[in-house]
Design a protein around this motif. Sequence first.
Motif, PDB file in Angstrom:
ATOM      1  N   THR A 113      -1.172   1.249  -3.228  1.00 32.60           N
ATOM      2  CA  THR A 113      -0.294   1.147  -4.396  1.00 32.60           C
ATOM      3  C   THR A 113      -0.617  -0.065  -5.261  1.00 32.60           C
ATOM      4  OG1 THR A 113       1.363  -0.020  -3.063  1.00 32.60           O
ATOM      5  CG2 THR A 113       1.605   2.368  -3.261  1.00 32.60           C
ATOM      6  N   ASN A 114      -1.483  -0.951  -4.794  1.00 29.46           N
ATOM      7  CA  ASN A 114      -1.837  -2.146  -5.556  1.00 29.46           C
ATOM      8  C   ASN A 114      -3.077  -1.957  -6.434  1.00 29.46           C
ATOM      9  OD1 ASN A 114       0.288  -3.780  -4.620  1.00 29.46           O
ATOM     10  ND2 ASN A 114      -0.809  -4.194  -2.715  1.00 29.46           N
ATOM     11  N   PRO A 116      -3.596  -0.011  -9.589  1.00 25.97           N
ATOM     12  CA  PRO A 116      -2.844   0.809 -10.548  1.00 25.97           C
ATOM     13  C   PRO A 116      -3.677   1.749 -11.409  1.00 25.97           C
ATOM     14  CG  PRO A 116      -3.041  -1.445 -11.346  1.00 25.97           C
ATOM     15  CD  PRO A 116      -3.557  -1.437  -9.930  1.00 25.97           C
ATOM     16  N   VAL A 148       3.216   5.755   1.766  1.00 23.53           N
ATOM     17  CA  VAL A 148       1.900   6.049   1.192  1.00 23.53           C
ATOM     18  C   VAL A 148       1.756   7.551   0.965  1.00 23.53           C
ATOM     19  CG1 VAL A 148      -0.584   6.049   1.629  1.00 23.53           C
ATOM     20  CG2 VAL A 148       0.760   4.010   2.111  1.00 23.53           C
ATOM     21  N   PHE A 151       3.824   8.467  -1.968  1.00 26.24           N
ATOM     22  CA  PHE A 151       3.174   7.987  -3.186  1.00 26.24           C
ATOM     23  C   PHE A 151       2.061   8.948  -3.608  1.00 26.24           C
ATOM     24  CE2 PHE A 151      -0.574   5.666  -4.775  1.00 26.24           C
ATOM     25  CZ  PHE A 151      -0.079   5.222  -5.996  1.00 26.24           C
ATOM     26  N   GLU A 155       1.350  11.403  -6.972  1.00 24.63           N
ATOM     27  CA  GLU A 155       0.163  11.242  -7.825  1.00 24.63           C
ATOM     28  C   GLU A 155      -0.764  12.454  -7.791  1.00 24.63           C
ATOM     29  OE1 GLU A 155      -0.581   8.914  -9.940  1.00 24.63           O
ATOM     30  OE2 GLU A 155       1.139   7.614  -9.528  1.00 24.63           O
TER      31      GLU A 155
END
Length: 256
Positions: A113-114, A116, A148, A151, A155
């Motif tokens: 998630t870091n 972007p 994760v 997430f 996406e």
Amino acid sequence: MGNRVRIIQYGQQGFPGPAFFYMGRFGEFLHVPLYFWVIQSEAGAILVDVGVSAKQAVELNTEIVERFGEEAAWKIPPEKSPEAQLADLGIELEGVRHVILTHLHGDHSLNITNFPNAEILMARTSWEAISAPAHPGLVPPSQFPYPVIDFLRGELGKRFRLIEEGAEVFPGVRCFRMGGHSPDLTVVTVETAAGEVILASDAAMFYESLELGWPSNGYNQLEALRALDWIKERDGIVLPGHDWKVLERHPEGVIG
């Protein structure tokens, strides 16, 4: 082929021997390195896995220690944190355009998630195996960070792209689902001037795993054994997922 593979060792963690050698090494506690890899290619820097940041390790170590003991804590010094080592290579998190995930165990995926602006790639069969596992009880939250997975679901069709197994994702870069240790476990192969580099990830945690035909504890032992055979048959430059000897064999940390 202009690809180069850079080995990034970002920390270490300990676990009982049977976690790494199925039904063996009882009474041993093995401290192993944590890796991710950077493919330097014509497409720019391609990350294979993303590791865990030093900040995330601090936040999660309390729970890890409560479950598994102090020796199992992630030991990730700030200067070795993935973002620090990428910065040393001139790579900013915002500038990373491509990430390939070998599987979603936390030490390989938690930092995703870091990044972007990165396109996130995973073999279609690997995602199907982990997002709708045949045996959900063997995919517990203690091993797979559900945030994760959630997430990535959000996406999917946006930054998260599924690729067909064995297809050339970038020039000289291919992904193959192995399963075994984890239902989604994928091996990445990279063609370089030095030969084919096999990013074995946890399909072969150690060189000894290959030499002895001894898989780690995991989801499907038959798949795990087949994965070891597949890697050996390719006769490439193998980079196991958690072996200190990787750094001994490749002290400069780069191949190609």
